[in-house]
Design an enzyme around this catalytic site. Structure first.
Site, PDB file in Angstrom:
ATOM      1  CD  GLU A 117      -7.079  14.552  -0.997  1.00  0.00           C
ATOM      2  OE1 GLU A 117      -8.331  14.085  -0.323  1.00  0.00           O
ATOM      3  OE2 GLU A 117      -6.353  15.033  -0.464  1.00  0.00           O
ATOM      4  CB  SER A 147      -1.430  15.034   1.770  1.00  0.00           C
ATOM      5  OG  SER A 147      -2.642  14.623   1.891  1.00  0.00           O
ATOM      6  CB  CYS A 192      -0.941   0.125   1.348  1.00  0.00           C
ATOM      7  SG  CYS A 192      -2.153   1.302   1.318  1.00  0.00           S
ATOM      8  CB  ALA A 214      -3.629  11.660   9.872  1.00  0.00           C
ATOM      9  CG  HIS A 250       1.796   5.326   7.227  1.00  0.00           C
ATOM     10  ND1 HIS A 250       1.296   5.478   8.228  1.00  0.00           N
ATOM     11  CD2 HIS A 250       0.617   4.721   6.473  1.00  0.00           C
ATOM     12  CE1 HIS A 250       0.284   4.882   8.589  1.00  0.00           C
ATOM     13  NE2 HIS A 250      -0.520   4.332   7.620  1.00  0.00           N
TER      14      HIS A 250
END
Lengths: 468, 144
Positions: free
Chosen positions: A204, A372, A95, A393, A391
Site C-alpha cells: 500500500e 494503518s 507473516c 484490525a 497486529h
C-alpha cells in the site's frame, strides 16, 4: 461478565482478566472490542490456557478473532521444559509488516500515483499462481533461509546495508536449519519468492493523516501530514505453509502416541526440547527467514518501481526502511514472568500479535479503506504481555459474508473516487478485504494505547493499494 | 447441495461436504476446492489430466494428504484441479497403510482462469470425516 463458567473481571483501562484452573488469561480490549469478539475466541483462549507446557498467562489482543486452535491475536510462553505448538504460530510463519518512508508528499506523487500502482502491480506479483522475479536454486534457498536478509543484501545485492538494522532479529532468526525442511516446502518456496500472495496481504502507498508524536516520528524521517509512506503485509508464502502442514501432522501423531491431551487438533504441542520440537524450531526459523527475505526482495522491487516511474535513484525519494516486524512467530526471549517477577528465557509464541519492545516501532495495518498506524513499543508491554501488542484490525465478517454484502467491482470504483487506486488480482478477493469486513483499527489502537502495550506515533491513509 | 460453506469460519473458508460414497466425497472436495480458487474460466480449455496417488493410515489422513497434494500441484505446476475423473480407493483395514488412493483429475492452468482466493493449506482445526447413514460427511477448513 461470565464466559464459559469463568468470571471475566475488569482490572484496568482496556484490561480484563479471566482465571482458569491453571493460569490467567489477560484480555486487552475496550468494552466495545470485547463485545465484538466471537465466543470461539474465549473458548480457544481457555483451551490454550489449559494446554500443557506453558508458563505465565495467556494474553489476548484487542483485534483477536477465532483462529485454528488458538485465537488470532494471542501471546503465550513456555520455558525450556515447555511445549511448542506449530498450529498456534500458524501456517503463515512470520507473516509481518514492513514500512518504508519517502520524502514525497501525496500532492507531489499525485501525477504519478496511477502509474506507480500499475508498475508495482506488474513488478510485485500478487494473487494466485504468480511467480516472482528472483530465480534461485535449492542451494541459494538454503543460504537465504538459514541466514535471512543479510545473505540477500550482502551476497545478492538486493537491498541496502542499513535495511538489516531495521528488521526484527536483523532479518535472520536462529535456529534455522534447512535439513529439517521437506522437499515439498522447498518446491513451493522456489516458485513463490518475491511474491505478495493473496488473502489479506497487500502493498500500500499511504499518506500521513495524523502525527501523534512528531519527535518520535521525526526519528524515522516522518515529518509532515501528507508525507508518503509504503506499507507491506505478507509472509512466508507456500514455503511456510508447507512447513507448518508437515509438522502439524507429525506433531499430532506423536502427541496422540504419547497420550498428550489435545484440546484442538490444530493445537497439538510437543516439548520444545523433544527431537520433533527441535526439528520444528529449525524449520520454522527457515520459514521466518524466508518471510523476511520475501519482504526484502519486494522492497527491492518497490525501490526499482519508484526509479522507473519517477526517474532518478531510489535514494532520491528516501525509501528507507522504518521497520519490519513479524506477527506470527515463536522465539526465545528474556522475560520477566508476569506472575513470578523472575527474569528467565522463555519461548514466546505470537499468533496475530506484534513484538512491542520498548522504543521499537510497531506497525498495525488496518483495512484498505480505514488506514494503518505506526506505534512505538513500551516498557509496560514487557510487564503485561511478553512485550507484545496487536497486529491489525481483526476480521468482523467472514469471507463468505463479506462477498454477500459487498460488490468488489463497485468497491473498486468507490475507492477510486475517494482517491485510492487499487490494482487487485480479483474483485471477489477485494470484496473479502473491504473495510466493512474488519473491525475499527482506531479502536484497536485506542485499546493498546490505553493498556500501554504500545503508543501511536502516526496514522496513515491509503492512496494506492496492490492486492492479491 | 453436496457441499456448503460454513458460516462461522471467519478469516478462512470452511466447507461441509456430504456424499453417498467415498468417490463422490473426493469429487465434492475437488469441486469445493475449485469453486474457491476459480471465479471463472477465461475461455473454454482443454483440461490437463494428472494422476494423484496418496497413501494413509486413516481416511482422515487420506483426505488431508489429498488436499495437501492439490495445493502442492497448484503451487508448483500452476494447475488447479477442476474435476475428479476417476478414483480408485483401496481399503485394507488389516494393513499398516490402510488406504491407497489412485485418482485421475482434470486440471486447468492459471492462465485460463479468473482467480478467486488462494488456498494455502488445509487446517486440522474442525477437520473431520465421518461415515453416516447416508454415506460420508467431511468438514474441511481451508487456510486462505
Amino acid at each position: 461478565m461470565e464466559v464459559f463458567g469463568f468470571k471475566l473481571i475488569k482490572q484496568g483501562q482496556a484490561e480484563y482478566v479471566l482465571t482458569t484452573k491453571t493460569r490467567k488469561i489477560y484480555f486487552f480490549a475496550t468494552e466495545k472490542l470485547l463485545s465484538q469478539m466471537d465466543q470461539a475466541v474465549f473458548h480457544q483462549a481457555i483451551n490454550l490456557a489449559e494446554s500443557q507446557g506453558l508458563v505465565g498467562p495467556v494474553c489476548i489482543m484487542p483485534d483477536a478473532h477465532s483462529g485454528y486452535g488458538a485465537p488470532i491475536g494471542s501471546v503465550f510462553a513456555a520455558d525450556e521444559s515447555g511445549f511448542v505448538f506449530p498450529g498456534a504460530i500458524g501456517f503463515d510463519i512470520n507473516c509481518g509488516m514492513r514500512l518504508l518512508v519517502t520524502n514525497l508528499t501525496a500532492k507531489e506523487l499525485e501525477p504519478y500515483i496511477e502509474k506507480l500502482v500499475a508498475k508495482l502491480y506488474e513488478m510485485v506479483p500478487a494473487g494466485v499462481g504468480k511467480k516472482g522475479f528472483l530465480s534461485i536454486n535449492k542451494n541459494q534457498l538454503r543460504s537465504l533461509t538459514q541466514s535471512g536478509v543479510p545473505f540477500l543484501v550482502k551476497e545478492l545485492g538486493l537491498g541496502w546495508a542499513k535495511d538489516i538494522e531495521a528488521i526484527e532479529e536483523r532479518g535472520g532468526v536462529q535456529p534455522a536449519d534447512f535439513e529439517f525442511v521437506s522437499d515439498r516446502a522447498v518446491a513451493r518456496g522456489l516458485a513463490q519468492l518475491a511474491t505478495l500472495g493473496s488473502g489479506n496481504h497487500y502493498l500500500e502507498i499511504q499518506k500521513v493523516e495524523k502525527l501523534f508524536d512528531k519527535q518520535t516520528a521525526g526519528k524515522y524521517s516522518i515529518f509532515t501530514k501528507d508525507q508518503v509512506v509504503v506499507m507491506l503485509h505478507c509472509g512466508s508464502r507456500g514455503f511456510g505453509h508447507q512447513i507448518c502442514s508437515d509438522y502439524l501432522i507429525a506433531f499430532e501423531k506423536q502427541a496422540r502416541q504419547q497420550k498428550i491431551k489435545l484440546t484442538d487438533r490444530q493445537l497439538a504441542g510437543l516439548p520444545i526440547m523433544s527431537q520433533l520440537g527441535q526439528a520444528y524450531l529449525s524449520a520454522m526459523g527457515c520459514a521466518a527467514n524466508y518471510a523476511f527475505v520475501n519482504r526484502q526482495a519486494i522492497t527491492y522491487q518497490i525501490r526499482r518501481c519508484f526509479e522507473i516511474v519517477l526517474g532518478g535513484k531510489a535514494q532520491d525519494y528516501n525509501l528507507s526502511l522504518v521497520y519490519d516486524v513479524s506477527h506470527n512467530i515463536g522465539k526465545f526471549e528474556q522475560h520477566n514472568l508476569l506472575d513470578s517477577g523472575v527474569e528467565q528465557r522463555v519461548f514466546v509464541q505470537r499468533k496475530g500479535a506484534t513484538r512491542s519492545f520498548p522504543n521499537q516501532p510497531v506497525i498495525i495495518g488496518g483495512s484498505m479503506e480505514t488506514g494503518s498506524y505506526l506505534l512505538l513499543g513500551t516498557s509496560d508491554s514487557l510487564k503485561k504481555s511478553f512485550g507484545s501488542t496487536a497486529h491489525g484490525a481483526g476480521r468482523r465478517l467472514s469471507r463468505t459474508q463479506a462477498k454477500k454484502q459487498i460488490d468488489g467491482r463497485k468497491l473498486w470504483q468507490d475507492l477510486k473516487q475517494k482517491g485510492i487506486y487499487i490494482k487487485s488480482a480479483s474483485f471477489s478477493g477485494l470484496a473479502e478485504e473491504a473495510g466493512l469486513a474488519y473491525k475499527d483499527v482506531s479502536e484497536v489502537v485506542s485499546a493498546v494505547s490505553a493498556a500501554n502495550l504500545s503508543r501511536p506515533i502516526a496514522y496513515f491513509k491509503p492512496i494506492g493499494n496492490i492486492k492479491g | 447441495m453436496p457441499y456448503v460453506f460454513i458460516k462461522d469460519v471467519i478469516a478462512d473458508i470452511g466447507v461441509e461436504i456430504r456424499a453417498n460414497s467415498l468417490n463422490n466425497l473426493f469429487s465434492e472436495i475437488v469441486r469445493s476446492f475449485y469453486s474457491i480458487l476459480v471465479q471463472r474460466l477465461t475461455a473454454p480449455v482443454n483440461p490437463t489430466p494428472l494422476r494423484v496417488k496418496v497413501k494413509a493410515v486413516s481416511l482422515e489422513e487420506l483426505i488431508f494428504k489429498f488436499v495437501d497434494e492439490l495445493i502442492f500441484i497448484k503451487d508448483t505446476k500452476g494447475l488447479v484441479s477442476q474435476s475428479l475423473v476417476q478414483c480408485d480407493i483401496l481399503v485394507n483395514k488389516k494393513a499398516k497403510v490402510k488406504y491407497c488412493l489412485d485418482a485421475k483429475l482434470n486440471f486447468v492452468g492459471f492462465e485460463n482462469i479468473i482467480a478467486g482466493v488462494d488456498i494455502k493449506a488445509v487446517s486440522l482445526h474442525r477437520f473431520s470425516v465421518k461415515q453416516t447413514q447416508n454415506g460420508y460427511k467431511a468438514v474441511i477448513v481451508f487456510d486462505i
